[in-house]
Scaffold this motif. Structure first.
Motif, PDB file in Angstrom:
ATOM      1  N   MET A   1      17.761 -30.066 -11.943  1.00 57.89           N
ATOM      2  CA  MET A   1      16.519 -29.416 -11.633  1.00 57.89           C
ATOM      3  C   MET A   1      17.241 -27.844 -11.523  1.00 57.89           C
ATOM      4  O   MET A   1      18.423 -27.614 -10.988  1.00 57.89           O
ATOM      5  N   THR A   6      13.955 -25.356  -7.659  1.00 57.50           N
ATOM      6  CA  THR A   6      14.726 -25.536  -6.178  1.00 57.50           C
ATOM      7  C   THR A   6      14.101 -24.828  -5.285  1.00 57.50           C
ATOM      8  O   THR A   6      13.738 -25.128  -4.012  1.00 57.50           O
ATOM      9  N   PRO A  27      20.556 -37.094  -8.909  1.00 54.18           N
ATOM     10  CA  PRO A  27      19.262 -37.534  -9.182  1.00 54.18           C
ATOM     11  C   PRO A  27      18.966 -38.992  -9.103  1.00 54.18           C
ATOM     12  O   PRO A  27      17.887 -39.338  -8.941  1.00 54.18           O
ATOM     13  N   TRP A  30      18.720 -38.957  -4.850  1.00 57.53           N
ATOM     14  CA  TRP A  30      17.603 -37.950  -4.357  1.00 57.53           C
ATOM     15  C   TRP A  30      18.029 -36.600  -4.965  1.00 57.53           C
ATOM     16  O   TRP A  30      19.289 -36.385  -5.240  1.00 57.53           O
ATOM     17  N   ILE A  31      17.011 -35.715  -5.209  1.00 57.59           N
ATOM     18  CA  ILE A  31      17.031 -34.643  -6.097  1.00 57.59           C
ATOM     19  C   ILE A  31      17.571 -33.526  -4.753  1.00 57.59           C
ATOM     20  O   ILE A  31      18.750 -32.804  -5.283  1.00 57.59           O
ATOM     21  N   LEU A  59       7.575 -36.007  -8.135  1.00 61.85           N
ATOM     22  CA  LEU A  59       8.589 -35.989  -6.754  1.00 61.85           C
ATOM     23  C   LEU A  59       7.769 -36.797  -5.788  1.00 61.85           C
ATOM     24  O   LEU A  59       6.696 -36.532  -5.467  1.00 61.85           O
ATOM     25  N   GLN A  77      12.814 -38.939  -7.204  1.00 61.06           N
ATOM     26  CA  GLN A  77      12.026 -39.184  -8.313  1.00 61.06           C
ATOM     27  C   GLN A  77      10.987 -40.171  -7.827  1.00 61.06           C
ATOM     28  O   GLN A  77      11.169 -41.244  -7.382  1.00 61.06           O
TER      29      GLN A  77
END
Length: 410
Positions: A1, A6, A27, A30-31, A59, A77
């Motif tokens: 990302m 962000t 990813p 968790w992002i 998300l 995601q």
């Protein structure tokens, strides 16, 4: 990302969360991770606001409690929409087969119909299958209400779930079924939703089981406990505190009433019998259960088993709502209690024949169901006061309904 994305996500998070630090993650897990504290006290509204804001990024936010006392928000995601079961015909077939199985189980067999050699013909059950409708209707009503309680709660909170699956057990289970279940295909939003889904089944089942029990007891009569006819077997249903009191309310005495307590005081005798089911009080008086009463008793037993406060059982959802991660500590105590209940009858009666193997089976079931739990998306929101009160009531209900010796065969 990318960094701009962000920053945009952080701006959304900052509207409901005091951000102390931001960490980019893998990813596959968790992002982005945010640690800090929610700005307001309404965590439910905060979660909904953030979930709506990041939905366009595909998300989903996860609210968690950090080990250092701070709160944590993960953006992960979003999962693909669960594929719902379109083969409803399986549910229908199992439903019909379970009704047939219960009809066969509910057939009343008069002693005159049993051949002298004990070789009971299956054809008798088939020819008289419709006579089993009182038991089948009562038992199926209790199970159906229990499972539909879960299902309707899932629909109310938009948690994807299957229709109930009923499990027939002709000539295997004394109840004609191994029970029923639904499967959640989605993750509950918070503990309140998980709690409501968990308690909806037992409450709905009890709403049907209690009147069924008392109607059945009113149709039952007292009679002596006799040995089963040659070549056949019988069983005595076990007592829970509530079931023992229910029989007392209807018949005015503690049942089964033995011919003699063997020199023991009433209190000592009942403690021994309650936890061992031995010795079988042949010749003493007991309720000659009408099939409707048997269904009501079974409904109490099924409810108690579902309310064992571990794992993904209904009682596990209640315990997790009340105690959070501390509910995990209940698991080893539950396993130890079941092992103790397996051994205790032998210790009380000084006989290995009294060993209760049924609870060992439940030890294996709990190892399968009890080591996992359903963690909601929002693990910060706690139960409100009415739900907490209901949760403790359900734990008391579990104690009142739990049957140390479910059945004693003879």
């Amino acid at each position: 990302m990318s960094l701009p994305e962000t920053d945009l996500l952080t701006s959304h998070v900052s509207k409901i969360f005091r951000v102390d630090d931001v960490t980019a993650g893998d990813p596959r897990e968790w992002i982005v991770r945010y640690r800090g504290q929610l700005l307001g006290e309404d965590s439910v509204a905060a979660y909904d606001q953030l979930a709506d804001a990041v939905r366009g990024f595909n998300l989903t936010p996860l609210f968690r409690k950090g080990e250092d006392g701070r709160q944590v928000i993960y953006l992960v995601q979003s999962l693909a929409a669960p594929r719902m079961n379109t083969r409803v015909y399986i549910n229908i077939i199992l439903f019909i087969l379970t009704i047939i199985s219960m009809l066969l189980t509910g057939v009343e067999i008069p002693p005159s119909a049993v051949p002298s050699d004990g070789s009971f013909p299956f054809s008798y059950l088939l020819l008289n299958i419709l006579s089993g409708w009182p038991f089948a209707l009562s038992m199926m009503g209790i199970l159906f209400a229990h499972e539909m309680g879960h299902y309707i709660a899932c629909r109310m909170y938009k948690v994807p779930a299957t229709l109930p699956y009923f499990l027939p057990a002709p000539m295997i289970s004394p109840l004609g079924t191994f029970g029923a279940f639904i499967a959640m295909r989605g993750i509950p939003k918070n503990k309140r939703v998980l709690f409501d889904v968990g308690v909806a089944g037992p409450i709905a089942g009890l709403i049907v089981a209690l009147p069924v029990l008392f109607i059945g007891l009113s149709l039952s009569q007292l009679g002596p406990i006799q040995h089963a006819p040659s070549g056949m077997s019988g069983f005595l249903e076990g007592n829970s505190i509530f079931y023992l009191l229910s029989k007392y309310m209807v018949f005015g005495q503690l049942l089964p009433a033995p011919v003699s307590t063997g020199g023991l005081s009433q209190a000592v005798y009942w403690v021994q019998y309650f936890f061992s089911g031995s010795p079988i009080p042949f010749g003493g008086m007991d309720v000659q259960l009408h099939s409707v009463a048997l269904a009501g008793w079974a409904g109490l037993l099924v409810t108690a088993l579902n309310l064992i406060p571990v794992g993904t059982l209904d009682g596990g959802h209640v315990a997790y709502g009340l105690f959070g991660d501390k509910a995990r500590k209940i698991f080893p105590f539950a396993i130890g209690a079941l092992i103790a209940l397996s051994v205790l009858p032998s210790l009380l009666t000084f006989s290995l024949e009294s060993f209760n193997f049924s609870w060992l089976l439940w030890v294996f079931i709990l190892y399968w169901l009890g080591n996992v739990r359903t963690q909601p998306l929002d693990d910060i929101t706690e139960l409100d006061s009415p739900r907490r009160a209901l949760g403790f009531v359900m734990l008391i209900v579990f104690v009142l309904l739990f049957t140390p010796i479910p059945m004693v065969a003879y």
